[in-house]
Design a protein around this motif. Sequence first.
Motif, PDB file in Angstrom:
ATOM      1  N   LEU A   4     -19.382   0.223   1.351  1.00 54.73           N
ATOM      2  CA  LEU A   4     -18.456  -0.005   0.250  1.00 54.73           C
ATOM      3  C   LEU A   4     -17.464  -1.113   0.598  1.00 54.73           C
ATOM      4  N   ASP A   5     -17.012  -1.151   1.849  1.00 51.15           N
ATOM      5  CA  ASP A   5     -16.132  -2.246   2.282  1.00 51.15           C
ATOM      6  C   ASP A   5     -16.843  -3.587   2.142  1.00 51.15           C
ATOM      7  N   GLU A   6     -18.102  -3.638   2.504  1.00 53.50           N
ATOM      8  CA  GLU A   6     -18.857  -4.896   2.386  1.00 53.50           C
ATOM      9  C   GLU A   6     -18.963  -5.332   0.929  1.00 53.50           C
ATOM     10  N   LEU A   7     -19.220  -4.373   0.044  1.00 53.00           N
ATOM     11  CA  LEU A   7     -19.272  -4.679  -1.385  1.00 53.00           C
ATOM     12  C   LEU A   7     -17.925  -5.219  -1.856  1.00 53.00           C
ATOM     13  N   ARG A   8     -16.866  -4.557  -1.444  1.00 56.40           N
ATOM     14  CA  ARG A   8     -15.526  -4.990  -1.850  1.00 56.40           C
ATOM     15  C   ARG A   8     -15.185  -6.368  -1.298  1.00 56.40           C
ATOM     16  N   LEU A   9     -15.652  -6.670  -0.092  1.00 51.18           N
ATOM     17  CA  LEU A   9     -15.395  -8.004   0.472  1.00 51.18           C
ATOM     18  C   LEU A   9     -16.040  -9.080  -0.390  1.00 51.18           C
ATOM     19  N   ASN A  10     -17.190  -8.784  -0.966  1.00 54.21           N
ATOM     20  CA  ASN A  10     -17.824  -9.742  -1.873  1.00 54.21           C
ATOM     21  C   ASN A  10     -17.057  -9.836  -3.186  1.00 54.21           C
ATOM     22  N   LEU A  11     -16.589  -8.701  -3.689  1.00 55.50           N
ATOM     23  CA  LEU A  11     -15.875  -8.681  -4.962  1.00 55.50           C
ATOM     24  C   LEU A  11     -14.483  -9.299  -4.878  1.00 55.50           C
ATOM     25  N   VAL A  12     -13.861  -9.238  -3.703  1.00 53.88           N
ATOM     26  CA  VAL A  12     -12.493  -9.736  -3.562  1.00 53.88           C
ATOM     27  C   VAL A  12     -12.414 -11.235  -3.871  1.00 53.88           C
ATOM     28  N   GLN A  13     -13.519 -11.925  -3.721  1.00 55.78           N
ATOM     29  CA  GLN A  13     -13.550 -13.361  -4.017  1.00 55.78           C
ATOM     30  C   GLN A  13     -13.342 -13.639  -5.505  1.00 55.78           C
ATOM     31  N   ARG A  14     -13.551 -12.632  -6.335  1.00 59.27           N
ATOM     32  CA  ARG A  14     -13.403 -12.790  -7.782  1.00 59.27           C
ATOM     33  C   ARG A  14     -11.979 -12.549  -8.269  1.00 59.27           C
ATOM     34  N   LEU A  15     -11.108 -12.122  -7.376  1.00 61.31           N
ATOM     35  CA  LEU A  15      -9.728 -11.841  -7.779  1.00 61.31           C
ATOM     36  C   LEU A  15      -8.957 -13.141  -8.010  1.00 61.31           C
ATOM     37  N   GLU A  19      -3.780 -11.405  -8.345  1.00 64.72           N
ATOM     38  CA  GLU A  19      -4.380 -10.143  -7.906  1.00 64.72           C
ATOM     39  C   GLU A  19      -4.455 -10.073  -6.385  1.00 64.72           C
ATOM     40  N   MET A  20      -4.741 -11.202  -5.749  1.00 65.07           N
ATOM     41  CA  MET A  20      -4.745 -11.223  -4.276  1.00 65.07           C
ATOM     42  C   MET A  20      -3.353 -10.933  -3.736  1.00 65.07           C
ATOM     43  N   GLN A  21      -2.335 -11.483  -4.377  1.00 64.47           N
ATOM     44  CA  GLN A  21      -0.972 -11.220  -3.931  1.00 64.47           C
ATOM     45  C   GLN A  21      -0.653  -9.733  -4.076  1.00 64.47           C
ATOM     46  N   VAL A  53      -6.710  -4.787 -10.082  1.00 66.40           N
ATOM     47  CA  VAL A  53      -7.250  -4.830  -8.719  1.00 66.40           C
ATOM     48  C   VAL A  53      -8.018  -3.553  -8.410  1.00 66.40           C
ATOM     49  N   LEU A  54      -7.431  -2.415  -8.748  1.00 65.53           N
ATOM     50  CA  LEU A  54      -8.100  -1.137  -8.478  1.00 65.53           C
ATOM     51  C   LEU A  54      -9.439  -1.068  -9.195  1.00 65.53           C
ATOM     52  N   GLY A  55      -9.466  -1.521 -10.438  1.00 68.02           N
ATOM     53  CA  GLY A  55     -10.708  -1.491 -11.212  1.00 68.02           C
ATOM     54  C   GLY A  55     -11.759  -2.454 -10.690  1.00 68.02           C
ATOM     55  N   LYS A  56     -11.350  -3.685 -10.432  1.00 66.04           N
ATOM     56  CA  LYS A  56     -12.315  -4.701  -9.984  1.00 66.04           C
ATOM     57  C   LYS A  56     -12.938  -4.364  -8.633  1.00 66.04           C
TER      58      LYS A  56
END
Length: 84
Positions: A4-15, A19-21, A53-56
């Motif tokens: 799940l962390d790996e999936l989120r690491l890929n998704l974080v690029q879309r923020l 949202e990153m802040q 952020v929580l949703g994405k």
Amino acid sequence: TFGLDELRLNLVQRLSESEMQVLRELAVGQRNRDIARAMDVSEAQAKSLVRSVLGKLHFRNRTEAGVFMARQQWRDTIPGAEIH
């Protein structure tokens, strides 16, 4: 939760940058009021960004998001995600 962390690491690029802040602020345990102040937005806007952020990234709550981000920052796996 490694997968799940790996999936989120890929998704974080879309923020967005905002949202990153928010994610960085969650990593240090900030409340919506504090996030709003740090970002110079209304508390309602901060709350909306937190929800986004929580949703994405498929988090159940802000604590889960903060722990994830703190862990990733410690590992330096998200470029530009350092806590300021």
